[in-house]
Design an enzyme around this catalytic site. Sequence first.
Site, PDB file in Angstrom:
ATOM      1  N   LYS A  44       7.009  13.517  -8.972  1.00  0.00           N
ATOM      2  CA  LYS A  44       7.832  14.123  -7.930  1.00  0.00           C
ATOM      3  C   LYS A  44       7.786  15.649  -7.983  1.00  0.00           C
ATOM      4  CE  LYS A  44      10.428  10.112  -6.769  1.00  0.00           C
ATOM      5  NZ  LYS A  44       9.855   9.122  -7.704  1.00  0.00           N
TER       6      LYS A  44
HETATM    7  C1  LIG Z   1       9.248   7.855  -7.287  1.00  0.00           C
HETATM    8  C2  LIG Z   1       8.303   7.213  -8.239  1.00  0.00           C
HETATM    9  C3  LIG Z   1       7.391   6.199  -7.835  1.00  0.00           C
HETATM   10  C4  LIG Z   1       7.364   5.652  -6.430  1.00  0.00           C
HETATM   11  O1  LIG Z   1       6.813   6.565  -5.511  1.00  0.00           O
HETATM   12  P1  LIG Z   1       7.059   6.374  -3.925  1.00  0.00           P
HETATM   13  O2  LIG Z   1       6.509   7.601  -3.307  1.00  0.00           O
HETATM   14  O3  LIG Z   1       8.547   6.273  -3.774  1.00  0.00           O
HETATM   15  O4  LIG Z   1       6.359   5.146  -3.508  1.00  0.00           O
HETATM   16  C5  LIG Z   1       6.510   5.693  -8.784  1.00  0.00           C
HETATM   17  N1  LIG Z   1       6.528   6.124 -10.063  1.00  0.00           N
HETATM   18  C6  LIG Z   1       7.395   7.078 -10.496  1.00  0.00           C
HETATM   19  C7  LIG Z   1       7.369   7.493 -11.934  1.00  0.00           C
HETATM   20  C8  LIG Z   1       8.305   7.657  -9.605  1.00  0.00           C
HETATM   21  O5  LIG Z   1       9.165   8.595 -10.055  1.00  0.00           O
END
Ligand SMILES: *Cc1c(COP(=O)(O)O)cnc(C)c1O
Length: 499
Positions: free
Chosen positions: A113
């Site tokens: 993120k």
């Molecule tokens: C948020 C997240 C995901 C999922 O990603 P999306 O864009 O919501 O599909 C997968 N792995 C981790 C570690 C995350 O923090």
Amino acid sequence: MYYLSTRNSAVRVLSSQAIATGISEDGGLFVPEKIPELTLEEIGSLGKMSYRERAFLVLSKFLTDFSEDEIYYCVDGAYSSGSFDTENIMELVRLGEQSYMLELWHGPTCAFKDMALQILPYLLTSSVKKLGVDKKVVILVATSGDTGKAALEGFKDVPGTSIMVFYPAEGVSSMQKLQMTTQDGENVFVCAIEGNFDDAQTGVKKIFVDRSVGEILSENGMMFSSANSINWGRLVPQIIYYVSSYAELVKRGDISLGERINICVPTGNFGNILAAYYAKRMGVPVNKLICASNSNNVLTDFINTGVYDRNRQFYTTISPSMDILISSNLERLIYILSGMNDEYVKELYASLSKTGRFEVSDEIKSLLKAEFDCGFCSDWETMMAIRSVYEKHSYTMDTHTAVAQRVYEDYLKRTGDRTKTVIASTASPYKFSSSVLKALGKNVEGLDEFGLTCELESACGMPVPKALSELRSKSVRFSGSIQKEDMEKAVLGFLGINK
Ligand SMILES: *Cc1c(COP(=O)(O)O)cnc(C)c1O
């Protein structure tokens, strides 16, 4: 270029407006009216460039109302401040014959993120300024863990912004809690809610839509905005690393320019894999996009059958950031695949909110099948994947990445497809030390978060990220918790407003 609302194509806004407002008033999400294209030569030429230069090129195709200087300012602020632990920003690690781990967790909070939330504050403040709005932007976030910390790190001490994060007192891991409660920065506020994630989320939404609160803010020279993944400003930076990965593979001579690759993504809200879809539509040669889920396999069923049905058991898994039954960004894909049919999308989402279910047309079903493959796995299979990759390649994955790895292995068995494949690695294993150690057969009893990271360090040989080891010496700034009814009071209090 304009951005249209998925629920009303007559709503046309510039990218700066899409980013500043986050979501359309009709409840729809903003989608670019046309997907800009890169030629193969352009993609090949990215190989010689730094991540920042690649970012500049991709962003300038989408943010056409931003000046070059504005885009440079955003890219520089995000990807050169030393907040990533690698100059390359992302790393692409070969694992065996034909697959690669795209490590997206070298940022300040050790989850993917950061790739978007490091740049979002710059995009957002630039957008607000471009629109001639002279207001302080107040970001409200409800988080179940990763987003809150990544947003805090992104927005801390960014001039013209304040950020408030609410998390469920009993709903986050101890490492995640420590990451948030020790957060520094003058413009940050972190608060635990007596309740679960839904309570925090509902509380935040209530404050957002309450016009009287909005007016009070406005009178005080402030406005709310959101940092969650439906904001276009979070999606567009994610396209960069897929384009970048392709250029990197060509540069290394691992593929020839024009050769197709697969991309496999551990999926929750459908944001990350949608970014891969955009990269494909821009011209990156992609064969299959493989959508990997945990036991909350609503997307696997959807891709296989065309029926989206959230009326099912919700499972709490060891890959918690994927424990989700409403994948918001799917709406964007359906809008695109339906030929930008806003009435159709509106109908489907009305049905989703009324019955928890919708079914797409046969035409969309076959488009889905052509672009996507999918699969899901259990916690046990996730753990086995961590263990077998560790034993075979001496490589340690986190639980989310392991879901993708396992689903990819199943895909290989089923199809025999020899196409080179990039697997999105979305978190550092240190963020989920306890589950990873258990998968490796280690004893975790009696160990606290730091004991666990030390144990994992000796098992996997990779140093503990500084961002996590540093927490040990940081003091807790935000303790205690509040009732969910008191959230509005907390917000106004933090902003120094007397109602
Ligand atoms: C948020 C997240 C995901 C999922 O990603 P999306 O864009 O919501 O599909 C997968 N792995 C981790 C570690 C995350 O923090």
